[in-house]
Write an enzyme that holds these catalytic residues in place. Structure first.
Site, PDB file in Angstrom:
ATOM      1  N   SER A 118      -6.047 -20.128   4.068  1.00  0.00           N
ATOM      2  CA  SER A 118      -4.621 -19.813   4.059  1.00  0.00           C
ATOM      3  C   SER A 118      -3.833 -21.086   3.747  1.00  0.00           C
ATOM      4  O   SER A 118      -4.139 -21.772   2.773  1.00  0.00           O
ATOM      5  CB  SER A 118      -4.296 -19.219   5.439  1.00  0.00           C
ATOM      6  OG  SER A 118      -2.972 -18.821   5.538  1.00  0.00           O
ATOM      7  N   ASP A 168      -5.260  -8.271   0.077  1.00  0.00           N
ATOM      8  CA  ASP A 168      -4.742  -9.234   1.054  1.00  0.00           C
ATOM      9  C   ASP A 168      -3.214  -9.170   1.023  1.00  0.00           C
ATOM     10  O   ASP A 168      -2.596  -9.462   0.007  1.00  0.00           O
ATOM     11  CB  ASP A 168      -5.244 -10.645   0.684  1.00  0.00           C
ATOM     12  CG  ASP A 168      -4.796 -11.711   1.684  1.00  0.00           C
ATOM     13  OD1 ASP A 168      -3.929 -11.426   2.544  1.00  0.00           O
ATOM     14  OD2 ASP A 168      -5.321 -12.838   1.601  1.00  0.00           O
ATOM     15  N   HIS A 171      -6.657 -10.894   5.236  1.00  0.00           N
ATOM     16  CA  HIS A 171      -6.378 -12.284   4.904  1.00  0.00           C
ATOM     17  C   HIS A 171      -7.498 -13.223   5.371  1.00  0.00           C
ATOM     18  O   HIS A 171      -7.463 -14.403   5.079  1.00  0.00           O
ATOM     19  CB  HIS A 171      -5.042 -12.662   5.563  1.00  0.00           C
ATOM     20  CG  HIS A 171      -4.509 -13.993   5.138  1.00  0.00           C
ATOM     21  ND1 HIS A 171      -4.409 -14.375   3.818  1.00  0.00           N
ATOM     22  CD2 HIS A 171      -4.042 -15.047   5.870  1.00  0.00           C
ATOM     23  CE1 HIS A 171      -3.894 -15.599   3.760  1.00  0.00           C
ATOM     24  NE2 HIS A 171      -3.679 -16.029   4.985  1.00  0.00           N
TER      25      HIS A 171
END
Lengths: 379, 269
Positions: free
Chosen positions: B98, B220, B248
């Site tokens: 991320s 996602d 995610h």
């Protein structure tokens, strides 16, 4: 069907969903349909829980809720706003767990409570909390600014002496502590290092700390012995009628013909440690009275000549009294590390602070102040 | 002002026993280093695994949080570099999930000598739409996320601290970390959310010289395929793998597949 009893599912007073591992809705009960205002066939098999969430809640779902379910198999009391088909939103609380379904693949079971009144109440709490946090931030800034005056921004440059200090406030540093240190010049070749600890914490203690720092600079000017300076400080404290005592160690560094002499006096404070160039560690000075308590404190001074490579370490009890469970950091550990640690004063204080912090699991219960002076090689 | 050991500050844990390049595993926004637990068993035979918590997350030293340092992702990248230097690591593979994918790009841009390769798990170089660029979010969406975090911290924040502190003291009770998972200091977490979702790191990709593996989930909501493709197209040397999973966090939802892609990229498969 994975439910124990069909009636429980149909008549439950809360919304109930079963979701596949990808979040797709496998089953819902009538209460959930009523909450979102959609018929069964529009939802089951086609929609996911996130389809009923606003963007912010979706982001929260993906970055917190779903990882929690995946990591620990359950998540509780998550507050979301469900979007109804008529455009209104319903504040809800969700709790979920993950268990194997009939075919063994994981099923996320989720209960959904309408929480309208609770949410209104929580929003009021939140508003109050934001106001409180703003006030706290202001107080914190004030405290930090005050605290920064307790130690010099950088130690002065003294030719022939390598000086370094570190200061680490207790806990998260949100409360002003009572530790301080100072290094200043009395006259050419004549310096005073002061380090101490005022009892207590917070604004009241801070006021006394500031007073003590100024008083030390004042009593240093007539420049008697360090014991006389501490006697003067004691009288000033009693005269100011603060109801607080403090511990202070003073070390005067005087240069004569290129040689340095240290004169040390301790008022209720841990004795400084002297490490000579062979690594031998011994205490400097003698124990003296706490300051701000009695009219006639017992104070003495020890003078010692410092040699090239000698290091003197001054420290507060946040070092020796650091705890790991029932175990205390203690003098022995400090002496042992001092015997071998860092060659420059900066390396030394950094290494000691890191060791004390690691010992107590990075959670300092008390302020820590360390000052080291090392006699530099001549040249 | 005070000395801070980065290994203590970030609650650095080192696992794995392999002789391959060490992997520095940087968790993303929302959780902490425990995110890597599901995937670690697939990698630890071939690599040393260095895991850590960003300041404010997990069992990090929250007193080290400096709003100025962490106002941009560069502060987090500098932390990663300090950890590598403190452990004297060489030929590091920075694995960032991320937002930490971009933290890895910044770290590698600053210290190309330190990082041999990068692995970006579910990256996005910019979350907020900008002209033709689709990040998937608007500034108002980020405000909504902060509201959502506020609502959910109400019941958590006061009970969180003792749990984390108890664990820092008693590492043997690793099971209790369970309770603190995904619970970070609320003020810091919101600041991290802001810097995560409002950053624009599109240009920082240019400075990355290290070969990079970009891992993308099939679906996602946070970092859509268009975001992964943008990252791929703007890196000098990128390998792009779409994992057949949703969400995610592919390292949680499909740990074996995610690890296999990493092993293949590193030649340890």
């Amino acid at each position: 069907m994975t439910m124990a009893g069909r009636d429980d599912f149909e008549l439950a007073p809360c919304g109930y969903l079963e979701l596949g591992p990808d979040g797709r809705i496998l089953a819902v009960n009538p209460k959930f349909l009523a909450l979102v205002g959609l018929p069964h066939d529009d939802i089951v098999g086609t929609m996911s829980l996130v389809d009923f969430l606003g963007v912010g809640d979706r982001m929260y779902h993906e970055t917190h809720y779903r990882p929690m379910l995946q990591m620990q198999g359950e998540a509780h009391e998550i507050a979301f706003d469900l979007k109804r088909s008529d455009g209104a939103t319903v504040p809800v609380l969700l709790s979920s767990n993950v268990t194997p379904g009939v075919d063994g693949s994981p099923v996320i079971r989720t209960i959904v409570f309408e929480a309208r009144e609770r949410r209104t109440y929580e929003e009021e709490l939140l508003t109050a909390r934001r106001a409180a946090e703003e006030a706290e931030t202001r107080a914190l800034t004030l405290g930090r600014t005050l605290q920064e005056t307790f130690v010099p921004p950088a130690p002065p440059n003294v030719v022939g002496i390598d000086i370094a200090g570190v200061y680490r406030p207790a806990g998260d540093g949100s409360e002003v502590g009572g530790d301080f240190y100072d290094v200043f010049q009395i006259r050419e070749g004549d310096w005073l290092v002061a380090l101490g600890d005022v009892a207590g914490k917070g604004v009241d203690a801070a006021a006394v700390t500031t007073f003590v720092q100024h008083a030390i600079r004042a009593v240093a000017i007539p420049s008697g012995s360090t014991a006389e300076m501490l006697t003067g400080l004691n009288a000033a404290l009693l005269g100011a009628s603060y109801d607080r005592f403090c511990t202070v160690v003073l070390m005067r560094l005087q240069q004569h013909d290129g040689r340095w002499t240290a004169s040390v006096s301790c008022g209720g404070h841990d004795l400084p440690l002297l490490r000579d160039s062979s690594g031998t560690v011994r205490e400097l000075g003698e124990w003296g009275s706490l300051l701000g308590v009695a009219d006639a404190p017992q104070l003495s001074e020890e003078q010692v000549e410092l040699h090239e490579g000698d290091t003197v370490l001054l420290f507060t009890d946040g070092v020796t009294e650091a705890r790991h469970g029932l175990d205390m950091y203690g003098q022995e550990r400090l002496r042992a590390l001092l015997a071998t640690a860092g060659s420059t004063s900066q390396e030394l204080v950094t290494e000691l602070l890191d060791d004390v912090m690691a010992f107590q699991g990075a959670d300092a219960r008390d302020d820590i102040a360390l000052v080291a002076i090392t006699v530099s090689p001549q040249g | 002002m005070w000395g801070m050991n980065p290994l203590v500050r970030h609650h650095v844990t080192v696992g794995g026993s392999g002789t391959g390049s060490p992997l520095l595993l940087a968790h993303g926004f929302g959780c902490d280093q425990h995110m890597w637990r599901a995937m670690a068993p697939y990698l630890e035979d071939d690599h040393r695994l260095v895991m850590f918590d960003h300041v404010g997350a997990g069992a990090s030293d929250t007193s080290a949080y400096d709003p100025a340092r962490y106002a941009s992702l560069q502060g987090y990248a500098d932390d990663a570099i300090e950890i590598c230097d403190a452990l004297d690591l060489r030929d590091v593979v920075f694995v960032g999930h991320s937002v930490s994918a971009m933290i890895g790009a910044l770290a590698a841009g600053k210290r190309p000598d330190l990082f041999a390769k990068l692995v970006m798990v579910s990256p996005s170089a910019r979350y907020i739409d900008d002209g033709a660029y689709v990040g998937g979010f608007s500034p108002a969406d980020v405000d909504e996320l902060l509201d959502s975090m506020d609502r959910n911290y109400l019941g958590w924040s006061r009970t969180m601290a003792p749990v984390i502190m108890a664990n820092a003291d008693r590492p043997e009770l690793a099971g209790e970390l369970h309770e603190s998972f995904c619970r970070s200091d609320p003020t810091i977490a919101k600041a991290f959310a802001n810097v995560t979702f409002r950053s624009d790191n599109r240009r920082d990709l240019d400075a990355v010289q290290a070969p990079t593996l970009v891992l993308q989930s099939r679906e996602d909501l946070i970092a859509p395929q268009s975001a992964g493709e943008f990252v791929r197209d703007h890196l000098r040397e990128a390998e792009y793998v779409v994992l057949d999973t949703t969400g995610h966090c592919p390292h949680l939802s499909a740990p074996a597949e995610t690890a296999a892609a990493i092993r293949s990229f590193l030649g340890s498969a």
